[in-house]
Enzyme design. Structure first.
Site, PDB file in Angstrom:
ATOM      1  N   HIS A  57       0.846  -1.204   0.000  1.00 32.14           N
ATOM      2  CA  HIS A  57       0.000   0.000   0.000  1.00 32.14           C
ATOM      3  C   HIS A  57       0.873   1.243   0.000  1.00 32.14           C
ATOM      4  O   HIS A  57       1.745   1.378   0.838  1.00 32.14           O
ATOM      5  CB  HIS A  57      -0.889   0.013   1.254  1.00 32.14           C
TER       6      HIS A  57
ATOM      7  N   LYS B 185      -1.233  -7.857  -4.790  1.00 32.50           N
ATOM      8  CA  LYS B 185      -2.142  -6.714  -4.625  1.00 32.50           C
ATOM      9  C   LYS B 185      -1.324  -5.450  -4.473  1.00 32.50           C
ATOM     10  O   LYS B 185      -0.456  -5.343  -3.604  1.00 32.50           O
ATOM     11  CB  LYS B 185      -3.026  -6.893  -3.403  1.00 32.50           C
TER      12      LYS B 185
ATOM     13  N   LYS C  37     -14.776  23.631 -19.970  1.00 31.49           N
ATOM     14  CA  LYS C  37     -15.382  23.770 -21.301  1.00 31.49           C
ATOM     15  C   LYS C  37     -14.642  24.732 -22.209  1.00 31.49           C
ATOM     16  O   LYS C  37     -14.555  24.539 -23.419  1.00 31.49           O
ATOM     17  CB  LYS C  37     -16.832  24.219 -21.156  1.00 31.49           C
TER      18      LYS C  37
ATOM     19  N   ASP D 118     -24.900  22.065 -25.149  1.00 27.72           N
ATOM     20  CA  ASP D 118     -25.557  22.820 -24.073  1.00 27.72           C
ATOM     21  C   ASP D 118     -26.501  23.883 -24.611  1.00 27.72           C
ATOM     22  O   ASP D 118     -27.598  24.085 -24.090  1.00 27.72           O
ATOM     23  CB  ASP D 118     -24.501  23.551 -23.208  1.00 27.72           C
TER      24      ASP D 118
HETATM   25  P1  NAP Z   1     -17.705  27.335 -15.389  1.00 29.38           P
HETATM   26  O1  NAP Z   1     -17.267  27.398 -16.793  1.00 29.38           O
HETATM   27  O2  NAP Z   1     -16.742  26.970 -14.306  1.00 29.38           O
HETATM   28  O3  NAP Z   1     -18.363  28.781 -15.023  1.00 29.38           O
HETATM   29  C1  NAP Z   1     -18.778  29.002 -13.714  1.00 29.38           C
HETATM   30  C2  NAP Z   1     -19.513  30.350 -13.673  1.00 29.38           C
HETATM   31  O4  NAP Z   1     -20.069  30.442 -12.385  1.00 29.38           O
HETATM   32  C3  NAP Z   1     -18.585  31.537 -13.864  1.00 29.38           C
HETATM   33  O5  NAP Z   1     -19.272  32.570 -14.503  1.00 29.38           O
HETATM   34  C4  NAP Z   1     -18.272  31.917 -12.428  1.00 29.38           C
HETATM   35  O6  NAP Z   1     -17.987  33.289 -12.264  1.00 29.38           O
HETATM   36  C5  NAP Z   1     -19.581  31.642 -11.767  1.00 29.38           C
HETATM   37  N1  NAP Z   1     -19.415  31.371 -10.342  1.00 29.38           N
HETATM   38  C6  NAP Z   1     -18.849  30.287  -9.799  1.00 29.38           C
HETATM   39  N2  NAP Z   1     -18.921  30.381  -8.457  1.00 29.38           N
HETATM   40  C7  NAP Z   1     -19.553  31.549  -8.173  1.00 29.38           C
HETATM   41  C8  NAP Z   1     -19.927  32.219  -6.979  1.00 29.38           C
HETATM   42  N3  NAP Z   1     -19.691  31.683  -5.785  1.00 29.38           N
HETATM   43  N4  NAP Z   1     -20.571  33.407  -7.070  1.00 29.38           N
HETATM   44  C9  NAP Z   1     -20.853  33.932  -8.278  1.00 29.38           C
HETATM   45  N5  NAP Z   1     -20.539  33.353  -9.451  1.00 29.38           N
HETATM   46  C10 NAP Z   1     -19.884  32.178  -9.395  1.00 29.38           C
HETATM   47  O7  NAP Z   1     -18.914  26.308 -15.215  1.00 29.38           O
HETATM   48  P2  NAP Z   1     -20.034  25.930 -16.329  1.00 29.38           P
HETATM   49  O8  NAP Z   1     -19.605  24.740 -17.081  1.00 29.38           O
HETATM   50  O9  NAP Z   1     -20.408  27.171 -17.039  1.00 29.38           O
HETATM   51  O10 NAP Z   1     -21.240  25.457 -15.376  1.00 29.38           O
HETATM   52  C11 NAP Z   1     -21.880  26.409 -14.575  1.00 29.38           C
HETATM   53  C12 NAP Z   1     -23.048  25.730 -13.886  1.00 29.38           C
HETATM   54  O11 NAP Z   1     -23.997  25.297 -14.852  1.00 29.38           O
HETATM   55  C13 NAP Z   1     -22.636  24.486 -13.129  1.00 29.38           C
HETATM   56  O12 NAP Z   1     -23.394  24.376 -11.948  1.00 29.38           O
HETATM   57  C14 NAP Z   1     -23.009  23.348 -14.059  1.00 29.38           C
HETATM   58  O13 NAP Z   1     -23.318  22.159 -13.367  1.00 29.38           O
HETATM   59  C15 NAP Z   1     -24.251  23.895 -14.701  1.00 29.38           C
HETATM   60  N6  NAP Z   1     -24.497  23.320 -16.030  1.00 29.38           N
HETATM   61  C16 NAP Z   1     -25.582  22.542 -16.145  1.00 29.38           C
HETATM   62  C17 NAP Z   1     -25.876  21.989 -17.364  1.00 29.38           C
HETATM   63  C18 NAP Z   1     -27.098  21.140 -17.515  1.00 29.38           C
HETATM   64  O14 NAP Z   1     -27.109  20.291 -18.418  1.00 29.38           O
HETATM   65  N7  NAP Z   1     -28.111  21.351 -16.690  1.00 29.38           N
HETATM   66  C19 NAP Z   1     -25.071  22.213 -18.470  1.00 29.38           C
HETATM   67  C20 NAP Z   1     -23.976  23.056 -18.297  1.00 29.38           C
HETATM   68  C21 NAP Z   1     -23.670  23.602 -17.048  1.00 29.38           C
HETATM   69  P3  NAP Z   1     -16.455  33.814 -12.468  1.00 29.38           P
HETATM   70  O15 NAP Z   1     -16.296  34.087 -13.921  1.00 29.38           O
HETATM   71  O16 NAP Z   1     -16.422  35.096 -11.650  1.00 29.38           O
HETATM   72  O17 NAP Z   1     -15.557  32.748 -11.924  1.00 29.38           O
HETATM   73  C1  DHK Z   2     -22.686  19.193 -17.057  1.00 21.63           C
HETATM   74  C2  DHK Z   2     -22.600  19.977 -18.129  1.00 21.63           C
HETATM   75  O1  DHK Z   2     -22.246  21.196 -17.996  1.00 21.63           O
HETATM   76  C3  DHK Z   2     -22.869  19.434 -19.485  1.00 21.63           C
HETATM   77  O2  DHK Z   2     -22.530  20.356 -20.507  1.00 21.63           O
HETATM   78  C4  DHK Z   2     -22.079  18.174 -19.609  1.00 21.63           C
HETATM   79  C5  DHK Z   2     -22.217  17.814 -17.162  1.00 21.63           C
HETATM   80  C6  DHK Z   2     -22.546  17.205 -18.491  1.00 21.63           C
HETATM   81  C7  DHK Z   2     -22.796  16.972 -16.024  1.00 21.63           C
HETATM   82  O3  DHK Z   2     -22.856  15.754 -16.177  1.00 21.63           O
HETATM   83  O4  DHK Z   2     -23.138  17.565 -14.972  1.00 21.63           O
HETATM   84  O5  DHK Z   2     -22.286  17.599 -20.871  1.00 21.63           O
END
Ligand code: NAP
Ligand code: DHK
Length: 514
Positions: free
Chosen positions: A126, A153, A297, A335
């Protein structure tokens, strides 16, 4: 050597014989192939009395481990007594013992000529700090085997997810039965993919036992979430790249869908620190495609050899596909359509996408909170649909850059609270604010929500965020990130498998679990 299926082992660390016996029953019910009884967790362990009780009438094969403190366990007693207890377990018919490399020669020489026919010795090592090179791991495997081990292992610790690839290489090339696993969240795939690389066994925790970490797979997860009995050397590996990533429901959705359509694939969480290094290590015909999440992304646009024009315009890739035989990486963005179509359908009051020419978003004031991967996708989509776009972001510079890109306006995060030039606006949260575990957070005060007709939240864990609750209470139509999640995955599934995406199966898989 005939390929034997990887066994599922339930490690039991109860503090009493009675609780250990109960855990054995739980392991049998959960579908384990064997249990590992950690004697060093038993309080007041009485070898003769307790081993007889523990091994009498056992319902499945038992591996006994009596881990000393100097190898990460709890035993601090006399070494001679420790090995004596292991010999007693052997005499009482236990199927395996796990003995440390440092003690292997003493133990194996002490049972010379007395080793039962079906009794197997696992000699283990380990490393709780790191994962050595392939050469060092190969030498270690040889050293473990040279002791007379039946099974070697090797357990190491992942500093980076790419460390696991070295252990996979050693497992697949090892000429003797081998158990290889990598500790830590970055080592998760070593457990899930053990059957792909020919590991002798992999560990799955019992539901009831205190998992050492929330991400640690239980037996139930291995069987029902990851369909591990179907994982073979030919299984294609997909997953969602991110940091953090444990919240993603991707494995839930994709593994149920792969099973439904009979596709030989597994979809896993991939905690990735360095995207380029991860892709360089894993992208291949065995790891043909990935979902890309927070915060990779934008970096994914640079890592892909070719990027779909829409993803290029957005400046974010959420789908990475390595072309056949891994020659190049293609980047896509599913997205934007997913989020925008969900919002359009909510505006139309429908739940299925319709293809009318003009969008109900045309001319609307569309406020995006966030300027990361999701924010860019939403801003781009809103612009394409003819909306007037406003970007608010914690880092104002990023808000300004994105606003300029889509011909919109920028707000500081603070200005958002008092921004209401008109009623009937559209709000889209594309920040991770409100995402598990910070479910009490929201990116905008409730009083500001009454000016919005629609409030979309990209966050989908939890399914109903505080923002959505407060939006509905303020009279807005809340649109869940779950809808976006299902629709973005629908687009990805086609890229991943070349098969049409069974949307209803994907929807049911997610809605049942969130
Ligand atoms: P990302 O590229 O890391 O961008 C994060 C964004 O959130 C940035 O604008 C950041 O601001 C802001 N942020 C983070 N923490 C913060 C805080 N405490 N207060 C204010 N703003 C904050 O992430 P992303 O890929 O865009 O994803 C963002 C969110 O969307 C995540 O929760 C993700 O799970 C969700 N999402 C969901 C889907 C879906 O299929 N439902 C798809 C895509 C994303 P700064 O620029 O100031 O850092
Ligand atoms: C979340 C996103 O932001 C999507 O664009 C990815 C990932 C999937 C998730 O699984 O939470 O495709």
């Amino acid at each position: 050597m005939a390929e034997k299926a990887t066994l599922l082992c339930a490690p039991l660390s109860a503090s009493s014989v009675e609780k250990m016996l109960h855990q054995i029953d739980e392991a049998v019910a959960a579908g384990a192939d064997l249990v590992e009884i950690r004697l060093d967790h038993l309080r007041n362990f009485q070898p003769h009395q307790d081993l007889e009780v523990l091994l009498k009438g056992r319902k499945l094969p038992v591996l006994v481990t009596y881990r000393p403190k100097w190898e990460g366990g709890n035993y601090e007693g006399n070494e001679h007594e420790r090995l004596k207890a292991l010999r007693l377990a052997m005499d009482l018919g236990v199927d395996y013992v796990d003995v440390e490399l440092q003690a292997a020669n003493d133990f194996i020489s002490s049972i010379s000529g007395k080793k039962p026919e079906n009794f197997k010795i696992i000699v283990s090592s380990h490393n709780y700090q790191s994962t050595p090179s392939v050469e060092e791991l190969t030498d270690l495997a040889a050293k473990l085997h040279a002791t007379g081990a039946d099974i070697v292992k090797i357990a190491t610790t992942a500093v980076d997810i790419t460390d696991v690839a070295r252990v996979f290489r050693v497992i697949v090339n090892c000429q003797v039965p081998v158990i290889g696993w990598v500790m830590g969240e970055r080592g998760l795939i070593s457990r899930l993919l053990s059957p792909k690389y020919g590991g002798y066994l992999t560990y799955g925790a019992l539901e009831s036992s205190k998992q050492s970490a929330p991400w640690e797979p239980t037996l139930r997860d291995l069987l029902d979430l990851y369909n591990i009995r179907q994982v073979t050397p030919d299984t294609k590996v997909f997953g969602v790249i991110g940091k953090p990533i444990g919240h993603s429901k991707g494995p839930t959705m994709y593994n149920a869908t792969f099973k439904h359509v009979g596709y030989n694939g597994i979809y896993v969480h991939l905690l990735v620190d360095d995207l380029a290094r991860f892709l360089d290590t894993y992208a291949s015909p065995d790891f043909p495609a990935f979902s890309c999440g927070i915060p990779h992304k934008e970096a994914a646009v640079v890592c892909c050899d070719e990027v779909d024009p829409i993803a290029r315009s957005i400046g974010a890739v959420n789908t990475i596909v390595s072309q056949p035989f891994g020659q190049k990486l293609m980047g896509y963005n599913t997205d934007y359509y997913a989020a925008i179509s969900a919002i359009e359908d909510a505006l139309r009051g429908t739940t299925t996408s319709s293809n009318t020419a003009n969008s109900p978003l045309e001319g609307k004031l569309f406020v995006v909170i966030g300027a990361g991967g999701a924010g860019k996708a939403l801003a781009y989509g809103a612009k394409v649909k003819g909306a007037r776009v406003v970007i608010a972001n914690r880092t104002f510079e990023r808000a300004k850059d994105l606003a300029e890109l889509v011909g919109g306006a920028a707000l500081t995060y603070a200005e958002l609270a008092n921004f209401h030039p008109e009623k009937g606006m559209i709000l889209a949260n594309a920040t991770s604010v409100g995402m598990q575990p910070q479910i009490e957070e929201t990116p905008i005060p409730k009083h500001a929500l009454r000016y919005y007709a629609i409030v979309f939240d990209a966050v989908y864990t939890p399914k109903v965020t505080r923002l959505m609750q407060e939006a509905e209470a303020s009279g807005a139509i809340p649109v869940s990130g779950v809808e976006m999640f299902i629709r973005q995955a629908k687009g990805q599934f086609q890229h991943f498998t070349g098969l049409p995406a069974p949307e209803e199966v994907m929807r049911e898989a997610v809605l049942n679990k969130i």
